[in-house]
Write an enzyme that holds these catalytic residues in place. Structure first.
Site, short mmCIF file in Angstrom:
data_model
loop_
_atom_site.label_atom_id
_atom_site.label_comp_id
_atom_site.label_asym_id
_atom_site.label_seq_id
_atom_site.Cartn_x
_atom_site.Cartn_y
_atom_site.Cartn_z
CD GLU A 287 -5.39 -0.27 1.52
OE1 GLU A 287 -5.90 -1.37 1.24
OE2 GLU A 287 -4.86 -0.03 2.64
NE ARG B 28 -3.42 -2.74 0.25
CZ ARG B 28 -4.09 -3.33 -0.74
NH1 ARG B 28 -3.99 -2.86 -1.98
NH2 ARG B 28 -4.85 -4.37 -0.52
CD GLU C 209 -5.97 -8.23 5.53
OE1 GLU C 209 -6.79 -7.58 4.85
OE2 GLU C 209 -4.84 -7.82 5.82
NE ARG D 271 -2.19 -3.56 12.20
CZ ARG D 271 -2.88 -3.89 11.10
NH1 ARG D 271 -2.99 -5.15 10.74
NH2 ARG D 271 -3.44 -2.97 10.37
CG ASP E 247 -9.01 -2.05 5.41
OD1 ASP E 247 -8.13 -1.45 6.05
OD2 ASP E 247 -8.77 -2.78 4.44
CE LYS F 251 -6.44 -1.71 9.44
NZ LYS F 251 -6.70 -2.16 8.05
#
Length: 716
Positions: free
Chosen positions: A409, A185, A308, A341, A381, A376
């Site tokens: 991004e 990214r 992911e 995270r 996202d 986040k």
């Protein structure tokens, strides 16, 4: 001959008044000579023979930066000394080393500055001196950078009385850089870390990177991608990391690493990475011991796990707390921290919006004291606009860190001008109601709501090897904004934009007024031409470049854009009320009540929480379809207006950056039209309603937009 001489003189005059070329490398630390002669002379009278009291590597940095700044700004070669400072007008030193007879009140104020705060005063005891004092060398470093900022922005320094302390303890950049120098990214070239040449070759860029970060109060950097490679933890690479740590240390910056959860298997020869396995725990303890033997001030680990495809504790039927606590135990003897995270999602949840909350709130209170969850800003996202993550306000027993994305991004990537400070502020100012009204996200993450001493803000770095660091000249402002808001989240977007423009371009009032307006309009402009009214994640699959609201070919529903907008003949939007997935139930009642009625919900969040009819009446009185058209067209009109504003500033900007921004704005306008046309033509297949005749009609078909392919788009 006389005519030739006259022409030559005219040419020299023309050259002298032309704005100098600037490639952007110096960022906001240009230190060009102050052009206001009266102010320049006044500063020279106020700043005489600077004295810096102390002796350390950071003090050397302070001395060098002060001399560099004053030499450039005032065009005088100053030499900062540690001589008898009663003969000077600028005194810099730790409070305990300054014999200025501080009063009881002043001593209390100094104590309250903590380890990184500073004071700048010109009114102490009737003696007209400028005093920069702090309790530590790092505080002095930040104080001197702040003082130079005052000069760069041409502030009055006659009667200063500044006491400044950081709101957040750990103020970090997260680099998504890989060992092969690709950047996930990333839109500004290759990674700035040349691992192959390290540790023996220290690029000047590393030093300038440290200077830039220290100047805005950033005190930590995570060097490698959250999708980690275990090789970074081998001795060969730890030596390289140590070399960078040595560069950053004089600027008050600690290095952190992203650790791959499965490293004990991949580089340790173990057969498992189970966090409750004694051999695994011992392996990590020995690895941490090795790291600290090379880097005594190592900050700790950032971990992405069970997200992911990344390995994690759930691979062994363990919890996130089990995994985080294993690292915490290994780091605790060295006062290192774990940033775990909270970005997780899988097919098991009926709404990706909800999963982080579902996985982490049951673990509240189970994490060790040196673990902080990195969340986040929104629940999905890094979308152009998101409601704040419901985790903020739902974990009173666990410190939470904020993760923002500087690299764009989902915000036009490397070609769109988008000032992110208003977006950051929107989240930070949001009220969670965790402890009643006023429990803002900012107060959650600074620890004040729940009395945590550990706090953090991280920004996913937009830095690369491009000569100007960030590709788009205005993208530098997002790096700058991250640092300034992490230090003081009460700063306004307007103040940050003004500071950055004055330091990076010009203090000319006309220029600053116009360019600041461009910056402050830019985020809402992008939201309007990309994802208005609460639309989200309708970007192209994979690289996320350009619109693809029709995307529906990937194996999992939540990997496809159609999952997020759910357009059909009846309407559009994701029902997250109690009649849908009830994601709204993850917020306090005071928050959910703002959004749970489609007739009262703010327009910007409507389609986040409601599936509404194409004929739904909006607050403007327009139907949803007509409002959608209005927003998309308003976004395009606004970016065209920004383009015109920039064109009016040519005489104030060096030719190199003026042309660069002009070309990028040409791209942005073209792509805004592409977004508008592609999205409206697609959604029109469900609404069956015309784009109002008073708007410019799309000149391409939906089939044309659907046929576009970008196999080599950057950042993937």
């Amino acid at each position: 001959m006389l005519i030739k001489k006259q022409l030559f003189v005219c040419l020299l005059l023309l050259i002298s008044i032309t704005v100098s070329a600037d490639d952007g490398y110096r960022l906001w630390l240009r230190y060009d000579k102050i052009s206001n002669i009266a102010l320049l002379n006044k500063y020279k009278q106020q700043i005489i023979a600077p004295a810096i009291v102390g002796n350390s590597t950071i003090i050397t940095t302070v001395k060098n930066e002060l001399e560099k700044g004053l030499r450039g700004l005032l065009a005088v070669n100053y030499t900062a000394t540690d001589s008898v400072y009663n003969k000077t007008t600028l005194v810099i030193g730790k409070a305990g080393n300054l014999n200025l007879g501080f009063t009881v009140i002043e001593k209390t104020q100094l104590k309250n500055l903590g380890e990184e705060g500073f004071l700048i005063s010109t009114t102490m005891h009737g003696v007209h001196k400028i005093v920069i004092a702090a309790n530590t060398d790092r505080g002095l470093l930040y104080g001197v950078f702040h003082f130079l900022r005052l000069l760069q922005t041409q502030q009055d320094i006659s009667t200063l009385n500044i006491f400044s302390t950081p709101k957040i303890k750990y103020r970090l950049l997260n680099h998504w850089d890989n060992l092969n120098r690709t950047v996930e990214r990333g839109y500004a070239g290759a990674s700035i870390w040349d691992w192959h040449k390290l540790p023996d070759y220290i690029d000047q860029r590393y030093i300038d990177y440290a200077r830039a970060n220290a100047s805005i109060g950033i005190n930590g950097t995570v060097l490698n991608n959250v999708n980690a490679n275990a090789t970074i933890l081998t001795k060969q690479y730890l030596d390289k990391v140590a070399a960078l740590a040595n560069v950053f240390r004089p600027y008050g910056i600690k290095v952190f690493l992203t650790a791959r959860f499965s490293a004990p298997i991949e580089i340790g020869g173990l057969k498992t990475a189970d966090p409750l396995d004694a051999a695994v725990q011992e392996w990590w303890k020995q690895k941490v011991k090795e790291i600290y033997s090379l880097i005594p001030d190592f900050g700790g680990f950032l971990i992405k796990a069970n997200s992911e495809g990344q390995p994690g504790p759930q691979d062994y039927n363990r919890t996130h707390a089990d995994g985080a606590n294993m690292f915490a135990d290994a780091l605790a003897p060295y006062k290192g921290i774990v940033m775990w995270r909270a970005f997780v999602y899988s097919q098991q949840s009926n709404d990706r919006f909800k999963q982080a909350y579902e996985e982490f709130t049951p673990l509240d209170g189970q994490f060790k004291s040196n673990v902080i969850l990195q969340v986040k800003n929104g629940p999905i996202d890094f979308q152009p606009r998101e409601p704040f993550s419901p985790l903020f306000g739902a974990m009173p027993k666990t410190p939470l860190a904020m993760e923002f994305q500087l690299t764009q991004e989902y915000l036009g990537q490397g070609t769109h001008l988008v000032f992110e400070a208003p977006m950051f502020k929107e989240t930070l100012n949001a009220d969670t109601y965790e402890k009643g009204k006023g429990s803002t996200v900012a107060k959650v993450i600074d620890g004040s709501i729940n009395n945590f001493s550990m706090s953090a803000i991280a920004g996913v770095s937009n830095i690369g090897s491009d000569i100007n660091w960030c590709s788009h000249p205005f993208a530098q402002a997002n790096w700058y904004a991250l640092g300034r808001l992490a230090w003081d989240y009460n700063l306004s977007s307007e103040q940050i934009a003004t500071e950055w423009l004055q330091q990076s371009f010009s203090t000319n009032k006309t220029f600053v007024a116009v360019a600041e307006k461009m910056m402050l309009q830019s985020h809402e402009t992008l939201v309007n031409y990309m994802t208005p009214l609460g639309l989200a994640h309708i970007m192209y699959n994979g690289h996320h470049y350009g619109p693809m609201p029709w995307g529906n070919t990937l194996g999992r529903p939540d990997w496809n854009p159609v999952y997020y907008h759910k357009a059909d003949s009846a309407g559009i939007g994701f029902n997250r009320t109690i009649t849908g997935t009830n994601a709204l139930g993850e917020y306090k009642n005071e928050v959910s009540n703002l959004w749970n009625d489609s007739n009262k919900c703010a327009d910007e969040y409507l389609l986040w929480f409601h599936h509404v009819s194409w004929n739904h009446i909006m607050h403007s009185g327009r139907t949803l379809w007509n409002e959608l058209c209005y927003k998309y067209y308003a976004g395009v009109d606004a970016i065209k207006n920004i383009q015109q504003q920039w064109n009016s500033l040519e005489k104030f900007v060096d030719a190199e950056r003026f042309i660069q921004v002009k070309q990028l704005l040409n791209i942005q306008v073209k792509e805004a039209v592409w977004w508008r046309n592609a999205c409206l033509l697609y959604f029109q297949t469900f609404s069956k309603m015309p784009i109002p005749a008073n708007y410019e009609q799309p000149d391409k078909t939906l089939a044309y937009y659907q046929s576009l392919r970008f196999p080599f788009a950057p950042g993937n």
